[in-house]
Structures are given as structure tokens and as C-alpha cells.
Enzyme design. Structure first.
Site, mmCIF file in Angstrom:
data_model
loop_
_atom_site.group_PDB
_atom_site.id
_atom_site.type_symbol
_atom_site.label_atom_id
_atom_site.label_comp_id
_atom_site.label_asym_id
_atom_site.label_seq_id
_atom_site.Cartn_x
_atom_site.Cartn_y
_atom_site.Cartn_z
ATOM 1 N N GLY A 98 0.827 -1.203 0.000
ATOM 2 C CA GLY A 98 0.000 0.000 0.000
ATOM 3 C C GLY A 98 0.859 1.249 0.000
ATOM 4 O O GLY A 98 2.061 1.209 0.279
ATOM 5 N N GLY B 162 0.477 -5.312 0.898
ATOM 6 C CA GLY B 162 -0.750 -5.226 0.113
ATOM 7 C C GLY B 162 -0.669 -5.955 -1.206
ATOM 8 O O GLY B 162 -1.691 -6.379 -1.751
ATOM 9 N N GLU C 44 5.259 -5.985 7.776
ATOM 10 C CA GLU C 44 4.605 -4.926 8.541
ATOM 11 C C GLU C 44 5.270 -4.624 9.879
ATOM 12 O O GLU C 44 5.228 -3.479 10.351
ATOM 13 C CB GLU C 44 3.129 -5.283 8.752
ATOM 14 C CG GLU C 44 2.259 -5.119 7.520
ATOM 15 C CD GLU C 44 2.429 -6.248 6.508
ATOM 16 O OE1 GLU C 44 1.896 -6.120 5.398
ATOM 17 O OE2 GLU C 44 3.081 -7.263 6.836
ATOM 18 N N ASP D 229 -1.523 -7.717 7.614
ATOM 19 C CA ASP D 229 -2.956 -7.566 7.355
ATOM 20 C C ASP D 229 -3.249 -8.078 5.953
ATOM 21 O O ASP D 229 -2.601 -9.010 5.491
ATOM 22 C CB ASP D 229 -3.396 -6.111 7.571
ATOM 23 C CG ASP D 229 -2.838 -5.163 6.523
ATOM 24 O OD1 ASP D 229 -1.670 -5.301 6.130
ATOM 25 O OD2 ASP D 229 -3.585 -4.263 6.077
#
Length: 362
Positions: A68, A117, A140, A148
Site C-alpha cells: 500500500g 498489500g 509490517e 494484514d
């Protein structure tokens, strides 16, 4: 849904709906407009009788997707625009679930860097192709955050304790280890991807996507994670992060690219709070019924980190913005992480839920 972005190229030809990420200057990092554009295309093709499969790839030779747009997320966090951050994650997670549940085969070319992502928009697909250039990771914890985009769901199902190892360290996998850990299905030389894409369009016999990919698949030698797995399983079976670190310290040094001392050195640089949350998240994900439930758990954690904790903004600053690689974590040590903090993280609920009672994104 009628949303387009010039950062996502959409084409439909010979029964293949093709999504090509078009942001090579940022290794195709995704923003909210790219997410919405992909969702709109998948929605349009869902009931299109002329689309028999979807193919995802990216422009440039650096990678499919680096994740992301964390710079923009940090700007929102620092400015207190928490709703904008959660809006991005809701869209991203809906895209992850849509790919997982898609009624057509979803083929992802995970060539080059595919992280964070990027894993979420590829590893939930039905046919996942890696190459000799693939570099997969859920990094992360490097930015004071937790895996996530359904990463806890995927890593929770990796063999042995490899899920804990990958989630806590953010270690990068090559093609062979990505297949071992369940994040990919087939290894195809990067030079053959255009031929594979052509075969998917022309429906060469055999006709199913998996059978077609097998014509290009090449068996790879075991990767460094597989070779280190016996002691990784032993170390990462520890009940807590502190126990995992203690087991690593007590282990004799090994040969190979991954050693107990190297893994220990990586872990002690990570945000203590992110490590503790991540360990529980992966283990809880093993008990959840499906990807949507894991995404809901991750969404609550996202909201908690963004709204109540400083580590995520600080980690992005240190790794991506200032690049001084010297984050100031809070708390600074594992001793400062108490069970009540972890309980609070998993009890947190975002102001806007991820799913409605009917299971759809708001």
C-alpha cells in the site's frame, strides 16, 4: 461501480480480463483509487459470459506490487485523518475478499517484489505464479504494524511455525519458499510469463488455468527457509515473543542463509508492541472460520494501531520517509508490553465496521 484509474490498466480479450498495475515508479504500490478501479473491473466481469478468467500483473520489471501507499497513510495519520486511513483499509480488504471468493479463476503473476498489500491482491487468487525474481514478504512489523490484507490467515496456515517466523520477522521469501509456505502455487521463469499469458488467452489444450501453468512450471531447489525449518519450528513454538528470543539465543549457530543469530538480530529491531500483537494475531487466525473473519480481526487491529498508538507513523517515518532506520518505538522494550495492552488491541472496534450483518462492506 464505475471507477477507473490510469494506474490500473483494464483489458478484456479472448476470454481473459486483464488487470495490470501501472505505477512502476513506486513498484505499483496501491492507493484507494487503484483499489476501487480493480473492484469495479471485477464487479463488471463477475457475470460477463465473455470473461472466463482474470489475470493480474504489473508494469515494470521490479515487481508486481510493493504494498500500500504507506507514505500517504502516514500523512493521514499525522494529520488525524483516521477515517481516511480506515476507508482505504476497508476498500483493500473488500478487494482481498472479492479475489478470494471470485467465481472465475484468478491468476496472479507474482513476479519480482510482491509484499504487504501486494500479497493481499495476489495470494488469495486461485492460481498464483512466482518466478526466479519473486521476493515475497509480509514486512509490517518493520514499520511498527502487524500483517494484514489476510496475511494472518495465510501465514496461520503455513507449515509448522513458519507462519510465526514470517509474520514476526517479515523475512523475504524466494519462489521455492513462497510455494512451501502456501503463498504461491507454481514457479515459472520470468521470461516465459508472456507465453503463459498468451496460452491463457488462446486456450491451448489442456484448457484449465492450473493445467496450462503446469506446462510452464519448473521444479525449484529447496529455499533457505525450508532448509532452516527444523530450528525455526523449535524456536517459534515459544509461547511468547520473549520466549522465542530466548530460544533463538540458546540455539547453536547453523550454516546457511538464515541463522538463529541473524533472526534474533532482526527481531530485536522490531517494534515490541507490534511483535506481541502479531504473534497473537497469527495464532488466533488459525482458529477463525474463513478469510473474512481474519480480515475483520485485522481491521480492528488496524484501527487500534492508527487511532491509539504512535508506532506505525514512526515506523513509516524511519523506514520510508526519513530512511534513518532508527525508529523510536513506544514501548521501547518487550518488558513494557503488558497483557492488558494486547487484550485492548483485540477488543478494539473501529467506528465504521468492516462488514455489515449481511457480510457486505459498508
Amino acid at each position: 461501480m464505475h471507477v477507473t484509474s490510469d494506474r490500473v490498466l483494464r483489458a478484456r480479450r479472448n476470454g481473459v480480463g486483464r488487470l495490470t498495475l501501472n505505477r512502476p515508479e513506486a513498484i505499483n504500490a496501491v492507493d484507494i483509487d487503484m483499489v476501487r478501479s480493480m473492484l469495479a473491473a471485477l464487479d463488471a466481469w463477475r457475470d460477463d459470459a465473455d470473461v472466463h478468467l482474470v489475470l493480474l500483473d504489473g508494469v515494470g520489471d521490479r515487481g508486481l506490487c510493493a504494498g500500500g501507499d504507506v507514505r500517504l497513510l502516514r500523512e493521514h495519520i499525522v494529520a488525524g485523518r483516521f477515517d481516511a486511513v480506515e476507508e482505504f483499509f476497508r476498500g483493500e480488504y473488500l478487494l482481498n475478499a472479492t479475489i478470494d471468493e471470485y467465481p472465475r479463476p484468478f491468476v496472479a503473476f507474482m513476479d519480482g517484489v510482491t509484499m504487504g498489500g501486494g500479497i493481499g491482491i495476489s495470494a488469495h487468487g486461485s492460481v498464483r505464479v512466482v518466478t526466479e525474481r519473486s521476493r515475497l514478504a509480509m514486512p509490517e512489523t518493520r514499520i511498527g504494524f502487524t500483517p494484514d490484507v489476510g496475511g494472518t490467515w495465510l501465514l496461520g496456515r503455513a507449515p509448522g511455525r513458519l507462519g510465526e517466523f514470517l509474520a514476526l520477522t517479515g523475512w523475504t521469501m524466494g519462489a521455492a519458499d513462497a510455494i512451501l509456505c502456501g503463498l504461491a502455487d507454481h514457479a515459472v521463469p520470468a521470461a516465459h510469463l508472456p507465453d503463459l499469458a498468451h496460452a491463457l488467452e488462446t486456450r491451448a489444450d489442456p484448457a484449465t488455468p492450473n493445467e496450462l501453468v503446469l506446462l510452464f512450471d519448473e521444479t525449484m531447489e529447496p529455499g533457505p527457509i525450508e532448509r532452516a525449518r527444523p530450528w525455526i519450528d523449535e524456536a517459534f513454538a515459544g509461547e511468547t515473543v520473549a520466549e522465542i528470543l530466548e530460544r533463538l539465543r540458546a540455539m547453536p549457530e547453523t550454516d546457511g542463509e538464515i541463522t538463529p543469530s541473524a533472526v534474533h538480530a532482526e527481531l530485536v529491531q522490531r517494534a515490541p508492541l507490534a511483535l506481541a500483537v502479531t504473534l497473537r494475531a497469527v495464532r488466533r487466525a488459525r482458529e477463525l472460520p474463513d478469510l473474512r473473519a481474519a480480515l475483520a480481526q485485522e481491521y480492528g487491529l488496524v484501527s487500534w494501531f492508527v487511532r491509539t498508538q504512535p508506532d506505525m507513523a514512526e515506523g513509516i517515518r524511519a523506514q520510508v520517509v526519513d530512511k534513518d532506520r532508527s525508529p523510536r518505538w513506544n514501548p521501547a522494550t518487550l518488558e513494557g508490553v503488558v497483557d492488558d495492552m494486547i487484550d485492548e488491541a483485540f477488543a478494539h472496534r473501529a467506528p465504521v465496521p468492516l462488514w455489515t450483518d449481511e457480510g457486505e462492506e459498508r
